[in-house]
Design a protein around this motif. Structure first.
Motif, short mmCIF file in Angstrom:
data_model
loop_
_atom_site.label_atom_id
_atom_site.label_comp_id
_atom_site.label_asym_id
_atom_site.label_seq_id
_atom_site.Cartn_x
_atom_site.Cartn_y
_atom_site.Cartn_z
N LEU A 43 -34.82 -95.50 -46.98
CA LEU A 43 -33.41 -95.61 -46.58
C LEU A 43 -32.89 -94.27 -46.08
O LEU A 43 -32.21 -94.20 -45.05
CB LEU A 43 -32.57 -96.11 -47.76
N ALA A 44 -33.22 -93.20 -46.77
CA ALA A 44 -32.76 -91.87 -46.38
C ALA A 44 -33.33 -91.45 -45.03
O ALA A 44 -32.62 -90.89 -44.19
CB ALA A 44 -33.13 -90.84 -47.44
N SER A 45 -34.60 -91.76 -44.78
CA SER A 45 -35.18 -91.38 -43.49
C SER A 45 -34.59 -92.22 -42.36
O SER A 45 -34.39 -91.72 -41.25
CB SER A 45 -36.70 -91.47 -43.51
N THR A 46 -34.25 -93.48 -42.63
CA THR A 46 -33.59 -94.31 -41.63
C THR A 46 -32.20 -93.75 -41.32
O THR A 46 -31.83 -93.61 -40.14
CB THR A 46 -33.49 -95.77 -42.12
N LEU A 47 -31.42 -93.44 -42.35
CA LEU A 47 -30.10 -92.84 -42.14
C LEU A 47 -30.21 -91.50 -41.41
O LEU A 47 -29.41 -91.20 -40.53
CB LEU A 47 -29.39 -92.64 -43.48
N ASN A 48 -31.21 -90.72 -41.78
CA ASN A 48 -31.44 -89.43 -41.14
C ASN A 48 -31.64 -89.61 -39.64
O ASN A 48 -31.04 -88.90 -38.84
CB ASN A 48 -32.65 -88.77 -41.80
N MET A 51 -28.39 -90.81 -37.87
CA MET A 51 -27.44 -89.72 -37.76
C MET A 51 -27.88 -88.70 -36.72
O MET A 51 -27.06 -88.13 -36.01
CB MET A 51 -27.22 -89.07 -39.12
N LEU A 52 -29.18 -88.47 -36.61
CA LEU A 52 -29.71 -87.57 -35.59
C LEU A 52 -29.39 -88.09 -34.20
O LEU A 52 -28.90 -87.36 -33.34
CB LEU A 52 -31.22 -87.40 -35.76
N ILE A 53 -29.65 -89.36 -33.98
CA ILE A 53 -29.42 -89.94 -32.65
C ILE A 53 -27.94 -89.93 -32.30
O ILE A 53 -27.56 -89.57 -31.18
CB ILE A 53 -30.00 -91.36 -32.59
N VAL A 54 -27.09 -90.28 -33.25
CA VAL A 54 -25.64 -90.28 -32.99
C VAL A 54 -25.15 -88.86 -32.75
O VAL A 54 -24.37 -88.61 -31.83
CB VAL A 54 -24.88 -90.96 -34.16
N GLY A 55 -25.62 -87.91 -33.53
CA GLY A 55 -25.23 -86.51 -33.34
C GLY A 55 -25.67 -85.96 -32.00
O GLY A 55 -24.91 -85.27 -31.31
N LYS A 82 -27.21 -85.37 -42.36
CA LYS A 82 -28.55 -85.95 -42.32
C LYS A 82 -29.54 -85.08 -43.07
O LYS A 82 -30.41 -85.58 -43.76
CB LYS A 82 -29.01 -86.21 -40.88
N THR A 83 -29.37 -83.78 -42.97
CA THR A 83 -30.25 -82.86 -43.69
C THR A 83 -30.04 -82.98 -45.20
O THR A 83 -31.01 -83.01 -45.96
CB THR A 83 -29.99 -81.42 -43.22
#
Length: 122
Positions: A43-48, A51-55, A82-83
């Motif tokens: 879940l954390a890597s998916t959110l990461n 968030m990377l793509i949106v950022g 994300k970090t």
């Protein structure tokens, strides 16, 4: 969010993610603690990645001009968030499955491959 849907096939990405979680849990998890930790890392890597793509979309949206300060702060907040999310997930992993944290790194690498496979080729 529309930019994200244009660049990434989200249905395919989430199907690959679900398959990854099920396979990892079935093959590698030995206890309930490992099931929870590996699911948390997934879940954390998916959110990461989201968030990377949106950022990055915030930054690339203004590639020909200087982005407003509000947009830069939004992108910076997403990158910091994300970090922190990924770091917290790996910290939890180290606390509960010390000797099997390499599996969590494998999950993260598989999630990166899932993201790569889900990018739309326009």
């Amino acid at each position: 969010m529309a930019w994200l849907k244009e660049k990434i096939n989200l249905k395919f990405y989430f199907v690959l993610t679900l398959i990854t979680i099920v396979v990892i849990e079935a093959v590698f998890a030995r206890s309930l603690a490992e099931v929870i930790v590996f699911a948390t890392i997934s879940l954390a890597s998916t959110l990461n990645q989201i968030m990377l793509i949106v950022g990055l979309s915030v930054v690339f949206e203004f590639k020909d001009s200087k982005p407003p300060l509000r947009e830069l702060l939004k992108a910076g907040g997403l990158m910091l968030g994300k970090t922190l999310i990924l770091g917290a997930a790996f910290y939890i992993g180290i606390l509960f499955v010390k000797d099997r944290i390499i599996i969590a790194l494998f999950i993260y690498l598989v999630q990166l491959a899932n993201l790569f496979l889900s990018i739309r080729k326009n």
